[in-house]
Design a protein around this motif. Structure first.
Motif, PDB file in Angstrom:
ATOM      1  N   SER A 321      38.119  30.404  42.050  1.00  0.00           N
ATOM      2  CA  SER A 321      38.178  31.079  43.362  1.00  0.00           C
ATOM      3  C   SER A 321      36.968  32.295  42.507  1.00  0.00           C
ATOM      4  O   SER A 321      37.459  33.015  41.254  1.00  0.00           O
ATOM      5  N   LEU A 322      36.501  33.155  44.001  1.00  0.00           N
ATOM      6  CA  LEU A 322      36.350  33.898  43.988  1.00  0.00           C
ATOM      7  C   LEU A 322      37.182  35.557  44.220  1.00  0.00           C
ATOM      8  O   LEU A 322      37.311  36.590  43.564  1.00  0.00           O
ATOM      9  N   PHE A 323      38.740  34.880  44.121  1.00  0.00           N
ATOM     10  CA  PHE A 323      39.749  35.996  44.478  1.00  0.00           C
ATOM     11  C   PHE A 323      40.623  35.164  43.376  1.00  0.00           C
ATOM     12  O   PHE A 323      42.146  34.872  44.418  1.00  0.00           O
ATOM     13  N   LYS A 327      45.695  33.753  42.709  1.00  0.00           N
ATOM     14  CA  LYS A 327      46.343  32.854  43.022  1.00  0.00           C
ATOM     15  C   LYS A 327      47.354  33.305  42.148  1.00  0.00           C
ATOM     16  O   LYS A 327      47.507  34.364  41.540  1.00  0.00           O
ATOM     17  N   TRP A 425      32.959  27.140  49.804  1.00  0.00           N
ATOM     18  CA  TRP A 425      33.943  28.687  49.893  1.00  0.00           C
ATOM     19  C   TRP A 425      33.526  29.629  50.923  1.00  0.00           C
ATOM     20  O   TRP A 425      33.491  30.366  50.562  1.00  0.00           O
ATOM     21  N   SER A 427      34.405  30.415  53.764  1.00  0.00           N
ATOM     22  CA  SER A 427      35.426  31.573  54.165  1.00  0.00           C
ATOM     23  C   SER A 427      35.801  32.467  53.050  1.00  0.00           C
ATOM     24  O   SER A 427      35.998  34.014  52.760  1.00  0.00           O
ATOM     25  N   GLN A 428      35.905  32.289  51.632  1.00  0.00           N
ATOM     26  CA  GLN A 428      35.987  33.119  50.518  1.00  0.00           C
ATOM     27  C   GLN A 428      34.913  34.145  50.266  1.00  0.00           C
ATOM     28  O   GLN A 428      34.614  35.149  49.928  1.00  0.00           O
ATOM     29  N   LYS A 431      35.151  37.025  52.737  1.00  0.00           N
ATOM     30  CA  LYS A 431      36.105  38.178  52.243  1.00  0.00           C
ATOM     31  C   LYS A 431      35.674  38.504  51.767  1.00  0.00           C
ATOM     32  O   LYS A 431      36.166  39.998  51.475  1.00  0.00           O
ATOM     33  N   LEU A 432      35.391  37.737  50.181  1.00  0.00           N
ATOM     34  CA  LEU A 432      34.278  38.772  49.467  1.00  0.00           C
ATOM     35  C   LEU A 432      33.628  40.166  49.901  1.00  0.00           C
ATOM     36  O   LEU A 432      33.141  41.223  49.812  1.00  0.00           O
TER      37      LEU A 432
END
Length: 510
Positions: A321-323, A327, A425, A427-428, A431-432
């Motif tokens: 993921s980008l975050f 996780k 992705w 939403s990711q 968020k980023l």
């Protein structure tokens, strides 16, 4: 009797974009698909005209077969009658005819060396060239190797080994300063122990049948400032080894990377998640007997048996993921490889991939690609232009730049898709952008709904000139571009028209 190599072949096209040389495809006639070709090769029809005989072919004989209806091509010492394949070749007949009646190895390597012609053309095999190479495939004379590396290194690589009661340590001296864990690939299979170290455009191989059994897990350490690699093995029995083992193919040799061939290991599918309506995140786990880290911007090949033939496709690994920090940490990240893959219902490869069950296996190759991480050093502005699954190589580039480049002022992604539902992705990414003020993302849709208030259309000079604003007139810039071939070709032309230099552009092309 000839020994015919039996390796897999990849389908001639790819849904993902990878960092390798580009090529053009031509429309094929009805009934001339990859599946149709496989059916023909399994029909029992004589495709060589030699009624099953294999012959030795002289250079003079090869030259005679240079017409579309009588076309022989030599690839790595083997001669194929490619006339029956002409209408099935996605690159078109003219592309094949460039090598008619001659050795097409170099041309083949330039366009798509990863295609496994041995399997795809095995029913077209005429025989072997009468001449024999003076050296094993790909190997250079030691003097030439030393001369080649001496331009940047005082001497060629070497290895040694030592032991304690419980451990065996293999030490590789690369004598290069830019060696890291990405540079080393280790595979232990049965009694075979294979270490490939990538040194610039070459691979240095240590390949032995170990003299004693070892435990499954091992560790790899790199001393970067001196280019020393240590691979620590655990003995199964605490006995003294008189030697490391027996040398296997290409042991203690340095080979041009383009000649090493693709080496595969079986990886287990451990998870599969929906990301969009047609794109999934696949997670594969490396075997414990493998050390492999895919460098930023590089790709691997996935191999599956389909209808009795092994098919290969190139894909660029991504992060989970980008975050990743959001996780739960489970096992060390470097044993997993993640792929964002679009499933094409009418496709040949991706439906088979999608039908795999958790616990099934996929073969994964060594990394390839021409993206060089040093392009990001001292960078101030990074612009990413992606269309569809052309987003995949951008993931690790984006993560690496934001995490490791202190000079970076801004990263901007322009992400082209058909509809909002196609955005990977989303939403990711949003968020980023909220979390890291250096990052901006713009979505451009070609078929939006009436509710869409963002940018619309396709890649254009107007969109790019507005998007590609340097943070200063002298800032160091890199533009990465990836998407379907028309998108990439148009984008490259527009970037050159906007006066960006070749050194400021990197294109990930299929």
């Amino acid at each position: 009797m000839l020994n015919v190599p039996s390796q897999s072949f990849p389908g001639p096209s790819s849904q993902q974009r990878v960092a390798s040389g580009g090529r053009s495809k031509v429309p094929l006639k009805q009934g001339r698909s990859l599946m149709d070709w496989i059916r023909l090769t399994k029909s029992g029809k004589d495709l060589t005209g030699l009624k099953g005989r294999l012959i030795e072919v002289t250079e003079e004989e090869l030259k005679k077969h240079n017409k579309k209806d009588d076309c022989w091509i030599c690839i790595r010492g083997f001669v194929y009658n490619v006339s029956p394949y002409m209408e099935y070749h996605p690159g078109g007949e003219d592309e094949l005819m460039r090598a008619a009646g001659s050795d097409g190895t170099d041309l083949f390597d330039q366009v798509h060396r990863w295609v496994n012609y041995e399997s795809m053309l095995k029913e077209c095999l005429v025989g072997r060239m009468a001449m024999k190479p003076a050296l094993p495939k790909g190997m250079l004379p030691q003097s030439q190797v030393t001369d080649t590396l001496a331009k940047e290194s005082p001497s060629s690589p070497s290895y040694d080994w030592f032991q304690t009661d419980s451990l065996v340590t293999i030490v590789i001296y690369t004598k290069q300063k830019d060696i890291n864990l990405d540079s080393v690939i280790v595979d232990h299979r049965d009694d075979s122990f294979r270490v490939e170290t990538v040194i610039k455009d070459y691979s240095y191989l240590v390949h032995v049948a170990l003299s004693h059994e070892i435990q499954e897990d091992f560790s790899v350490l790199v001393v970067e400032n001196v280019g020393k690699i240590e691979i620590v093995l655990k003995k199964k029995e605490n006995t003294s080894w008189k030697r490391l083992g027996h040398p296997k193919e290409n042991h203690n040799s340095i080979i041009p990377k383009k000649d090493t061939g693709l080496f595969y290991r079986k990886c287990q599918l451990v998870s599969k998640e929906d990301v969009t309506h047609d794109t999934k995140l696949f997670c594969l786990m490396l075997p414990p007997s493998t050390h492999l880290q895919v460098p930023v911007g590089q790709h691997v090949y996935l191999k599956l048996p389909i209808t009795g033939t092994e098919i290969v496709k190139p894909y660029t690994p991504v992060s989970d993921s980008l975050f990743s920090e959001f996780k739960e940490p489970v096992l060390p990240n470097n044993i997993y490889i993640y792929f964002l893959i679009k499933i094409y219902p009418a496709g040949f490869f991706t439906p088979e991939l999608d039908h795999l069950q958790i616990g099934d296996y996929v073969s994964v190759s060594n990394p390839e690609g021409n993206f060089i991480i040093s392009q990001l050093q001292e960078l101030e502005d990074l612009f990413l232009l992606a269309a569809g699954t052309g987003f995949t190589p951008m993931v690790k580039v984006l993560n690496y730049a934001l995490t490791n480049i202190p000079s970076l002022r801004k990263v901007k992604l322009m992400f082209f898709n058909k509809t909002e539902d196609d955005i990977i992705w989303r939403s990711q990414l949003e968020k980023l952008a909220f979390k890291d003020k250096r990052f901006e993302v713009e979505f451009v849709l070609s078929a939006p709904t009436s509710e869409w208030s963002g940018k619309q259309g396709y890649i254009s000079p107007a969109l790019l000139s507005e998007f590609l604003k340097r943070s200063s007139d002298t800032s160091k810039v890199l533009i990465c571009l990836c998407g379907p071939t028309p998108f990439t070709e148009q984008g490259m032309k527009m970037l050159h028209d906007l006066n960006f230099s070749k050194d400021e552009i990197h294109s990930f092309t299929a």
